[in-house]
Design an enzyme around this catalytic site. Structure first.
Site, mmCIF file in Angstrom:
data_model
loop_
_atom_site.group_PDB
_atom_site.id
_atom_site.type_symbol
_atom_site.label_atom_id
_atom_site.label_comp_id
_atom_site.label_asym_id
_atom_site.label_seq_id
_atom_site.Cartn_x
_atom_site.Cartn_y
_atom_site.Cartn_z
ATOM 1 N N ASP A 1 2.401 0.739 -2.940
ATOM 2 C CA ASP A 1 3.745 1.115 -3.411
ATOM 3 C C ASP A 1 4.679 1.265 -2.203
ATOM 4 O O ASP A 1 5.881 1.474 -2.356
ATOM 5 C CB ASP A 1 3.712 2.379 -4.278
ATOM 6 C CG ASP A 1 3.372 3.636 -3.502
ATOM 7 O OD1 ASP A 1 2.829 3.528 -2.380
ATOM 8 O OD2 ASP A 1 3.656 4.743 -4.016
ATOM 9 N N SER A 2 4.123 1.081 -0.999
ATOM 10 C CA SER A 2 4.954 0.952 0.208
ATOM 11 C C SER A 2 5.902 -0.229 0.065
ATOM 12 O O SER A 2 6.828 -0.377 0.857
ATOM 13 C CB SER A 2 4.078 0.787 1.452
ATOM 14 O OG SER A 2 3.152 -0.276 1.269
ATOM 15 N N ASP B 1 -1.810 -0.381 -6.140
ATOM 16 C CA ASP B 1 -1.459 1.004 -5.832
ATOM 17 C C ASP B 1 -0.572 1.543 -6.951
ATOM 18 O O ASP B 1 0.507 1.009 -7.205
ATOM 19 C CB ASP B 1 -0.679 0.998 -4.503
ATOM 20 C CG ASP B 1 -0.652 2.353 -3.847
ATOM 21 O OD1 ASP B 1 -1.400 3.249 -4.270
ATOM 22 O OD2 ASP B 1 0.117 2.499 -2.869
ATOM 23 N N LYS C 1 -5.567 2.139 -6.746
ATOM 24 C CA LYS C 1 -5.565 3.272 -5.812
ATOM 25 C C LYS C 1 -4.627 4.340 -6.369
ATOM 26 O O LYS C 1 -3.557 4.018 -6.878
ATOM 27 C CB LYS C 1 -5.097 2.849 -4.420
ATOM 28 C CG LYS C 1 -5.008 4.035 -3.441
ATOM 29 C CD LYS C 1 -4.760 3.604 -2.022
ATOM 30 C CE LYS C 1 -3.314 3.352 -1.708
ATOM 31 N NZ LYS C 1 -2.422 4.518 -1.896
ATOM 32 N N GLU D 1 -2.774 8.051 -5.330
ATOM 33 C CA GLU D 1 -2.528 9.162 -4.405
ATOM 34 C C GLU D 1 -3.108 10.402 -5.081
ATOM 35 O O GLU D 1 -2.701 10.759 -6.191
ATOM 36 C CB GLU D 1 -1.034 9.291 -4.109
ATOM 37 C CG GLU D 1 -0.545 8.117 -3.269
ATOM 38 C CD GLU D 1 0.824 8.320 -2.646
ATOM 39 O OE1 GLU D 1 1.366 9.439 -2.709
ATOM 40 O OE2 GLU D 1 1.339 7.344 -2.072
ATOM 41 N N GLU E 1 -4.833 9.385 5.155
ATOM 42 C CA GLU E 1 -3.592 9.041 5.858
ATOM 43 C C GLU E 1 -3.057 10.214 6.666
ATOM 44 O O GLU E 1 -2.899 11.322 6.153
ATOM 45 C CB GLU E 1 -2.529 8.566 4.837
ATOM 46 C CG GLU E 1 -1.203 8.208 5.505
ATOM 47 C CD GLU E 1 -0.250 7.407 4.633
ATOM 48 O OE1 GLU E 1 -0.631 7.002 3.509
ATOM 49 O OE2 GLU E 1 0.885 7.178 5.091
#
Ligand code: KIV
Length: 271
Positions: free
Chosen positions: A44-45, A83, A113, A115, A181
């Site tokens: 999602d970057s 993500d 993925k 968070e 991270e």
């Protein structure tokens, strides 16, 4: 051609470093795949990296889905991980499962993925039961930027212990790997020691089972990069030079040249 599975990735841990890199479209995914990267993350970057947002919060499920489809079509061998964007998971279990499932069922991802935090333990278990491999993500989780900023996380014993316990909880829930991270390297080393699933670090030192970075940082396309990223190329300059050479050639009447055009003699006297 061999399609990488989550088991292949797990088997690498402790033996050889796992390489993971983001990609957001078919063309770059194809290059990343051909270069031998093991895991392609449709991060999602993309919010900051290619969609022009200030952070990842506005990224939608549709935007991720469209990019996951493109990346999956451009990838032959690497494991493709979708993500999940802000608020697409975690609030409602059924809706979370549906959003995650869509990435595999409709777009060709191999895994998702999340968070992670206390709110993703049950969801990770449910997804694993349903055959949706799930990668956890602890430490700096940019979707929580309004609570944490972008600073290094878990710098005191209490927060570090919480990360260690959450890593173990997600392993138990069935996560197949864990991104760590922007946490101290000695914490990442201890988490890697404490769990059996692979850890993939970003700004977490060299003791993880693998490393991940953002494509635009690695190739030198980003306008600014986090302190833990490294640039291995200068694509911004290369692309800028190619585009301005093209514009110069058009303005100078040098492009298109004869070899770029075709004439048909019977069309000469149309007007
Ligand atoms: O969105 C992303 O690209 C990520 C990686 C930096 C781990 O979450």
């Amino acid at each position: 051609m061999h399609m990488t599975t989550v088991r292949d990735v797990q088997a690498m841990a402790g033996d050889e470093q796992i390489t993971m890199l983001t990609a957001y479209d078919a063309a770059t995914a194809n290059i990343v795949d051909e270069a031998g990267i093991d895991v392609v993350l449709v991060g999602d970057s993309m919010g900051n990296a290619v969609l022009g947002y200030d952070d990842t919060l506005p990224v939608t499920v549709d935007e991720v889905a469209s990019r996951v489809g493109a990346v999956a079509r451009g990838t032959d061998e690497a494991l493709v991980v979708a993500d999940m964007p802000f608020l697409s998971f975690g609030a409602d279990l059924a809706e979370s499962v549906e959003n995650c499932g869509r990435m595999l069922k409709e777009e060709g991802a191999n895994a998702v993925k999340l968070e992670s935090g206390p709110h993703t333990v049950e969801l990770t278990e449910r997804l694993s039961d349903l055959g949706i491999p799930t990668m956890a993500h602890l430490g700096l989780t940019p979707q929580s930027v309004n609570q944490t900023g972008y600073t290094q996380q878990a710098t005191d014993r209490e927060e570090a212990t919480e990360i260690l316990e959450l890593a173990q909880a997600h392993e138990e829930a069935g996560a197949f790997a864990l991104v760590l991270e922007h946490v101290p390297a000695n914490l990442a080393a201890q988490v890697t020691e404490a769990i059996d699933i692979p850890t993939i670090g970003i700004g977490a030192g060299s003791e993880c089972d693998g490393q991940v970075l953002v494509f635009t940082d690695v190739v030198g396309l980003a306008k600014s990069s986090p302190p833990f990223a490294a640039q291995f190329g200068d694509a911004r300059t290369e692309i800028h030079d190619a585009v301005s050479d093209y514009a110069d050639a058009v303005r100078a009447g040098e492009f298109p040249a004869e070899e770029h055009a075709n004439t048909e003699s019977e069309l000469d006297d149309l007007y």
